[in-house]
Design a protein around this motif. Structure first.
Motif, PDB file in Angstrom:
ATOM      1  N   PRO A   1      31.493  37.753  38.456  1.00 39.72           N
ATOM      2  CA  PRO A   1      31.070  39.055  38.973  1.00 39.72           C
ATOM      3  C   PRO A   1      31.379  39.292  40.447  1.00 39.72           C
ATOM      4  O   PRO A   1      30.494  39.473  41.260  1.00 39.72           O
ATOM      5  N   ASP A   2      32.652  39.284  40.733  1.00 39.20           N
ATOM      6  CA  ASP A   2      33.131  39.584  42.071  1.00 39.20           C
ATOM      7  C   ASP A   2      34.177  40.683  41.882  1.00 39.20           C
ATOM      8  O   ASP A   2      35.331  40.413  41.533  1.00 39.20           O
ATOM      9  N   LEU A   3      33.739  41.929  42.087  1.00 35.52           N
ATOM     10  CA  LEU A   3      34.628  43.066  41.797  1.00 35.52           C
ATOM     11  C   LEU A   3      35.893  43.034  42.656  1.00 35.52           C
ATOM     12  O   LEU A   3      36.966  43.386  42.188  1.00 35.52           O
ATOM     13  N   GLY A   4      35.747  42.589  43.907  1.00 37.58           N
ATOM     14  CA  GLY A   4      36.908  42.510  44.795  1.00 37.58           C
ATOM     15  C   GLY A   4      37.954  41.576  44.206  1.00 37.58           C
ATOM     16  O   GLY A   4      39.140  41.901  44.148  1.00 37.58           O
ATOM     17  N   PHE A   5      37.484  40.447  43.719  1.00 37.09           N
ATOM     18  CA  PHE A   5      38.376  39.450  43.133  1.00 37.09           C
ATOM     19  C   PHE A   5      39.022  39.985  41.842  1.00 37.09           C
ATOM     20  O   PHE A   5      40.227  39.844  41.627  1.00 37.09           O
ATOM     21  N   VAL A   6      38.210  40.604  40.998  1.00 30.68           N
ATOM     22  CA  VAL A   6      38.727  41.094  39.712  1.00 30.68           C
ATOM     23  C   VAL A   6      39.781  42.176  39.941  1.00 30.68           C
ATOM     24  O   VAL A   6      40.860  42.153  39.337  1.00 30.68           O
ATOM     25  N   VAL A   7      39.493  43.112  40.841  1.00 29.39           N
ATOM     26  CA  VAL A   7      40.446  44.202  41.093  1.00 29.39           C
ATOM     27  C   VAL A   7      41.733  43.645  41.722  1.00 29.39           C
ATOM     28  O   VAL A   7      42.840  44.012  41.333  1.00 29.39           O
ATOM     29  N   ALA A   8      41.576  42.715  42.672  1.00 27.67           N
ATOM     30  CA  ALA A   8      42.775  42.137  43.296  1.00 27.67           C
ATOM     31  C   ALA A   8      43.591  41.361  42.259  1.00 27.67           C
ATOM     32  O   ALA A   8      44.821  41.399  42.273  1.00 27.67           O
ATOM     33  N   SER A   9      42.903  40.681  41.318  1.00 30.89           N
ATOM     34  CA  SER A   9      43.628  39.917  40.292  1.00 30.89           C
ATOM     35  C   SER A   9      44.451  40.833  39.404  1.00 30.89           C
ATOM     36  O   SER A   9      45.606  40.544  39.108  1.00 30.89           O
ATOM     37  N   VAL A  10      43.857  41.934  38.974  1.00 32.32           N
ATOM     38  CA  VAL A  10      44.610  42.816  38.073  1.00 32.32           C
ATOM     39  C   VAL A  10      45.735  43.512  38.832  1.00 32.32           C
ATOM     40  O   VAL A  10      46.818  43.745  38.280  1.00 32.32           O
ATOM     41  N   ALA A  11      45.504  43.803  40.119  1.00 31.69           N
ATOM     42  CA  ALA A  11      46.541  44.480  40.894  1.00 31.69           C
ATOM     43  C   ALA A  11      47.745  43.567  41.072  1.00 31.69           C
ATOM     44  O   ALA A  11      48.891  43.997  40.995  1.00 31.69           O
ATOM     45  N   SER A  12      47.500  42.263  41.280  1.00 32.35           N
ATOM     46  CA  SER A  12      48.652  41.407  41.553  1.00 32.35           C
ATOM     47  C   SER A  12      49.215  40.756  40.292  1.00 32.35           C
ATOM     48  O   SER A  12      50.395  40.487  40.222  1.00 32.35           O
ATOM     49  N   LYS A  13      48.337  40.530  39.266  1.00 30.18           N
ATOM     50  CA  LYS A  13      48.866  39.797  38.104  1.00 30.18           C
ATOM     51  C   LYS A  13      48.784  40.554  36.785  1.00 30.18           C
ATOM     52  O   LYS A  13      49.089  40.003  35.729  1.00 30.18           O
ATOM     53  N   GLY A  14      48.268  41.793  36.841  1.00 32.66           N
ATOM     54  CA  GLY A  14      48.214  42.611  35.631  1.00 32.66           C
ATOM     55  C   GLY A  14      47.276  42.046  34.579  1.00 32.66           C
ATOM     56  O   GLY A  14      46.404  41.224  34.867  1.00 32.66           O
ATOM     57  N   ALA A  15      47.484  42.491  33.330  1.00 33.11           N
ATOM     58  CA  ALA A  15      46.579  42.129  32.239  1.00 33.11           C
ATOM     59  C   ALA A  15      46.484  40.615  32.057  1.00 33.11           C
ATOM     60  O   ALA A  15      45.419  40.076  31.768  1.00 33.11           O
ATOM     61  N   LYS A  16      47.603  39.935  32.241  1.00 34.10           N
ATOM     62  CA  LYS A  16      47.626  38.473  32.052  1.00 34.10           C
ATOM     63  C   LYS A  16      46.677  37.779  33.031  1.00 34.10           C
ATOM     64  O   LYS A  16      45.935  36.870  32.671  1.00 34.10           O
ATOM     65  N   GLY A  17      46.727  38.264  34.284  1.00 34.18           N
ATOM     66  CA  GLY A  17      45.876  37.688  35.321  1.00 34.18           C
ATOM     67  C   GLY A  17      44.414  37.808  34.940  1.00 34.18           C
ATOM     68  O   GLY A  17      43.613  36.899  35.175  1.00 34.18           O
ATOM     69  N   ILE A  18      44.081  38.929  34.324  1.00 41.23           N
ATOM     70  CA  ILE A  18      42.683  39.187  33.976  1.00 41.23           C
ATOM     71  C   ILE A  18      42.240  38.285  32.831  1.00 41.23           C
ATOM     72  O   ILE A  18      41.120  37.789  32.798  1.00 41.23           O
ATOM     73  N   GLU A  19      43.140  38.081  31.887  1.00 41.64           N
ATOM     74  CA  GLU A  19      42.793  37.177  30.772  1.00 41.64           C
ATOM     75  C   GLU A  19      42.469  35.785  31.281  1.00 41.64           C
ATOM     76  O   GLU A  19      41.649  35.075  30.699  1.00 41.64           O
ATOM     77  N   GLY A  20      43.117  35.417  32.373  1.00 36.70           N
ATOM     78  CA  GLY A  20      42.925  34.066  32.899  1.00 36.70           C
ATOM     79  C   GLY A  20      41.603  33.868  33.639  1.00 36.70           C
ATOM     80  O   GLY A  20      41.258  32.753  33.987  1.00 36.70           O
ATOM     81  N   VAL A  21      40.881  34.953  33.888  1.00 40.71           N
ATOM     82  CA  VAL A  21      39.611  34.810  34.618  1.00 40.71           C
ATOM     83  C   VAL A  21      38.555  34.266  33.661  1.00 40.71           C
ATOM     84  O   VAL A  21      38.308  34.833  32.605  1.00 40.71           O
ATOM     85  N   GLY A  22      37.971  33.130  34.026  1.00 38.98           N
ATOM     86  CA  GLY A  22      36.987  32.531  33.117  1.00 38.98           C
ATOM     87  C   GLY A  22      35.782  32.007  33.842  1.00 38.98           C
ATOM     88  O   GLY A  22      35.614  32.200  35.054  1.00 38.98           O
ATOM     89  N   VAL A  23      34.943  31.335  33.065  1.00 43.54           N
ATOM     90  CA  VAL A  23      33.728  30.731  33.611  1.00 43.54           C
ATOM     91  C   VAL A  23      34.121  29.613  34.574  1.00 43.54           C
ATOM     92  O   VAL A  23      35.030  28.833  34.286  1.00 43.54           O
ATOM     93  N   GLU A  24      33.437  29.568  35.690  1.00 42.10           N
ATOM     94  CA  GLU A  24      33.826  28.605  36.731  1.00 42.10           C
ATOM     95  C   GLU A  24      32.572  28.063  37.417  1.00 42.10           C
ATOM     96  O   GLU A  24      31.694  28.863  37.777  1.00 42.10           O
ATOM     97  N   VAL A  25      32.504  26.772  37.600  1.00 39.03           N
ATOM     98  CA  VAL A  25      31.351  26.222  38.311  1.00 39.03           C
ATOM     99  C   VAL A  25      31.354  26.762  39.738  1.00 39.03           C
ATOM    100  O   VAL A  25      32.393  26.791  40.390  1.00 39.03           O
ATOM    101  N   GLY A  26      30.199  27.240  40.190  1.00 38.21           N
ATOM    102  CA  GLY A  26      30.089  27.792  41.536  1.00 38.21           C
ATOM    103  C   GLY A  26      30.095  29.311  41.561  1.00 38.21           C
ATOM    104  O   GLY A  26      29.692  29.919  42.539  1.00 38.21           O
ATOM    105  N   VAL A  27      30.568  29.923  40.471  1.00 38.72           N
ATOM    106  CA  VAL A  27      30.540  31.389  40.379  1.00 38.72           C
ATOM    107  C   VAL A  27      29.541  31.769  39.288  1.00 38.72           C
ATOM    108  O   VAL A  27      29.764  31.462  38.116  1.00 38.72           O
ATOM    109  N   PRO A  28      28.454  32.438  39.639  1.00 35.99           N
ATOM    110  CA  PRO A  28      27.437  32.724  38.631  1.00 35.99           C
ATOM    111  C   PRO A  28      27.934  33.720  37.586  1.00 35.99           C
ATOM    112  O   PRO A  28      28.745  34.590  37.895  1.00 35.99           O
ATOM    113  N   ILE A  29      27.425  33.581  36.373  1.00 37.65           N
ATOM    114  CA  ILE A  29      27.790  34.467  35.271  1.00 37.65           C
ATOM    115  C   ILE A  29      26.685  35.510  35.126  1.00 37.65           C
ATOM    116  O   ILE A  29      25.508  35.178  35.290  1.00 37.65           O
ATOM    117  N   ARG A  30      27.048  36.744  34.832  1.00 35.76           N
ATOM    118  CA  ARG A  30      25.983  37.756  34.661  1.00 35.76           C
ATOM    119  C   ARG A  30      25.159  37.395  33.430  1.00 35.76           C
ATOM    120  O   ARG A  30      25.710  37.121  32.356  1.00 35.76           O
TER     121      ARG A  30
END
Ligand code: ATP
Length: 587
Positions: free
Chosen positions: A197-226
């Motif tokens: 849940p970091d909108l800045g990160f999500v938007v920057a990821s899709v802007a630079s890597k498109g749909a593929k970049g977004i698919e790669g975003v997953g659960v990560e230790v240190g980043v809380p899940i909603r």
């Protein structure tokens, strides 16, 4: 990127109420923003500087903001204050006051988005001695170089009052429009945002890597899940039916604080329900996890509950809130011991478990959590018989719980969703017409008689999510202990406002306004239509809102919830309709 460009778009956004139009304007802005500055822009558009879970707080006090304005405008304190009161918000006051300033600004450099962002970040992060002066200097210098329009938005941002009405899902829609060809592509973005849940990160990821970049975003230790949330129903019968008349698992609904626990080797971090870092509140819990969770890397969920050390019994939530303090934590650990009650696991080793069914995750929990006095699995029972669930509910209540959370055994972990895969059943549903609800304190009225010199009643509001405002729903004066009457005003003091805070909608005018911050728990006899309160105005009947009859404070200040987690207008409307059905059924 020039900040003037951003300010102009903000002014445009302010005038728009339709979501489609807002999405279009925001998408344009995203497209125009250099990729490296996208996170900055996204945070700022929502009146933030970093994702919520990093806890960087904007919200400069009214007094300080006014002082900066005096310094930047060169005008008298009286003039600045009276303009503020006349216009009703600091942003408009800054704009008005700086309009008349001699054009020293002609020679100053134009502001860039980056400079505004960096300065505000420094202002937000400064603390300790000398920080007040440093904050003042930084802000005054920014205002000095700002055009009146820029000053309007800088001032609103720094005081935490930028309310452009740009909700998270509007940003996701805009990003889908700008970078994936249309709003219909929002789904994957939403999924990415819920687990990261970091909108800045999500938007920057899709802007630079498109749909593929977004698919790669997953659960990560240190980043809380909603967190996944529960719906509510009022009987075991209704719950079993809703889940399709099959075997379901009922768990105790413990009355503590939800913890999302991230473990990486010996390092353990704790996030609250609001995704704030609260590791320092529970050093004993982190030790328990390090010792009794048999996984090098894991993300788990548990309810931490205060217990009676001698008997192991659960104690009420209020006991636990003694642990929310900055100092004397060692003593608090000794005075208020806790137990961890695990109810979910989202990551084990490198395996993301959010897509696995509940039964699988529960099995994994059994495997990985060593059961001790202080680390337990939440008690659960699996059955398709509503009577057994009722019995289990009585047992849970006997044992100091609020009721049950019933879970669909086949359901995956739906981050950020409140759905019927989890359904809560509480005791109150049966005796009262409504559940407890969590409301935002937006004002207070002076007391009389025994309460002279203190606040007698508080004005409370619900959250109107769609419009990003807080609408009044009740005045409450009962249920407060003497201790509450002492304590609550102190907690509210930093949020006092001389004018009605932006984003608050109320026809009642209290003696003192508060910026939306504190959330308290309320129980009421029923919901009624009201010509005065603005919650759900016109939704049930034209000209009428919904209000609470006989509201009463339960004694819980929901320190674990922020205004954005308060009960929503949608929930209130849902409760009103369900209550109506019940009344009709009885008649
Ligand atoms: P409430 O105000 O009723 O606590 P909430 O809005 O905080 O509700 P809900 O989704 O409605 O959140 O209820 C789930 C909450 O209940 C969780 O956030 C968690 O803190 C608590 N809880 C206690 N026991 C359990 C359990 N066994 N499973 C899931 N959540 C539980």
């Amino acid at each position: 990127m020039e900040y003037s460009e951003v300010a102009e778009k903000y002014a445009e956004l302010e005038g728009i109420s339709g979501r489609n139009e807002m999405t279009r304007v925001l998408a344009e802005l995203l497209e125009h923003t250099p990729k490296s500055e996208l996170p900055l822009l996204v945070y700022m558009t929502q009146g933030k500087l970093r994702p919520d879970y990093e806890g960087v707080e904007l919200g400069l006090a009214e007094k300080l903001a006014l002082r900066a304005l005096v310094s930047a405008s060169g005008l008298s304190q009286e003039k600045v204050y009276s303009t503020y009161v006349k216009l009703g918000d600091l942003g408009s006051a800054a704009e008005e006051l700086l309009k008349n300033k001699s054009q020293g600004t002609l020679f100053s450099e134009g502001l860039t988005l980056k400079r505004v962002y960096d300065t505000l970040l420094r202002v937000a992060r400064q603390s300790g001695s000398g920080s007040v002066d440093a904050k003042l200097r930084e802000l005054a210098s920014l205002l000095n170089d700002a055009t009146p329009l820029e000053a309007r938005f800088i001032m609103r941002t720094v005081t935490g009052e930028l309310r452009l009405g740009v909700a998270d899902y509007t940003v996701l829609d805009a990003a889908a429009t700008a970078f994936l060809g249309g709003k219909q592509a929002r789904g994957p973005l939403e999924r990415a945002y819920n687990v990261h849940p970091d909108l800045g990160f999500v938007v920057a990821s899709v802007a630079s890597k498109g749909a593929k970049g977004i698919e790669g975003v997953g659960v990560e230790v240190g980043v809380p899940i909603r967190p996944m949330l529960a719906e509510r129903l009022s009987s075991a019968d209704a719950i079993v039916k809703k889940m399709g008349d099959k075997r379901v698992t009922a768990e105790y609904k413990l009355d503590g604080e939800r913890l999302q626990i991230h473990k990486e080797g010996g390092k353990v971090s704790l996030f609250s329900r609001r995704l704030e870092v609260i590791t320092s509140h529970y050093p004993d819990a982190t030790e328990l996890v390090a010792k009794h969770v048999r996984a090098r890397r894991a993300i788990l969920e548990a309810e931490v509950v205060a217990i009676n050390e001698d008997t192991g019994e659960y104690l009420p939530f209020q006991e636990l809130m003694h642990r929310r303090r900055k100092y004397g934590i060692e003593q608090a650990i000794a005075d208020y011991p806790v137990a961890l009650n695990f109810f979910d696991i989202l990551l084990a080793g490198s395996a993301d478990l959010t897509g696995k069914p509940y039964t699988f995750r529960r099995k994994k929990l059994v495997e990985l959590v060593e059961a001790t006095e202080r680390t337990r699995l939440v008690p659960a029972t699996t059955t398709s018989d509503p009577k057994e669930i009722e019995q289990f509910m009585e047992e849970a209540i006997e044992n100091g719980c609020e009721g049950l959370v019933v879970k669909d055994p086949g359901s995956s972990y739906r981050a950020g969703a409140r759905e019927f895969a989890w359904i809560k059943l509480k005791r109150e549903y049966r005796s009262e017409l409504t559940d407890t609800i969590d409301l935002v304190v937006v004002g207070a009225f002076h007391g009389r008689g025994r309460r002279a010199g203190r606040y007698g009643t508080y004005l409370l509001a619900t959250r109107d999510e769609a419009r990003d405002v807080f609408t009044s729903v009740a005045k409450v004066g009962t249920g407060f202990s003497d201790q509450d009457l002492e304590k609550i005003p102190k907690l509210l003091k930093p949020y006092e406002s001389s004018v009605k805070p932006p984003g608050v909608e109320s026809n009642m005018v209290p003696d003192v306004w508060f910026r939306p911050h504190m959330v308290i728990e309320i129980i009421a006899a029923e919901l009624t239509l009201s010509p005065i309160h603005t919650a759900a105005m016109g939704r049930i009947r034209p000209g009428a809102g919904i209000s609470l009859r006989f509201p009463k404070f339960t004694g819980k200040v929901r320190g674990d919830k922020g205004p954005e987690d308060a009960t929503t207008v949608e929930e209130i409307v849902g409760m009103y309709n369900r209550q109506l059905k019940k009344v009709e059924a009885v008649q």
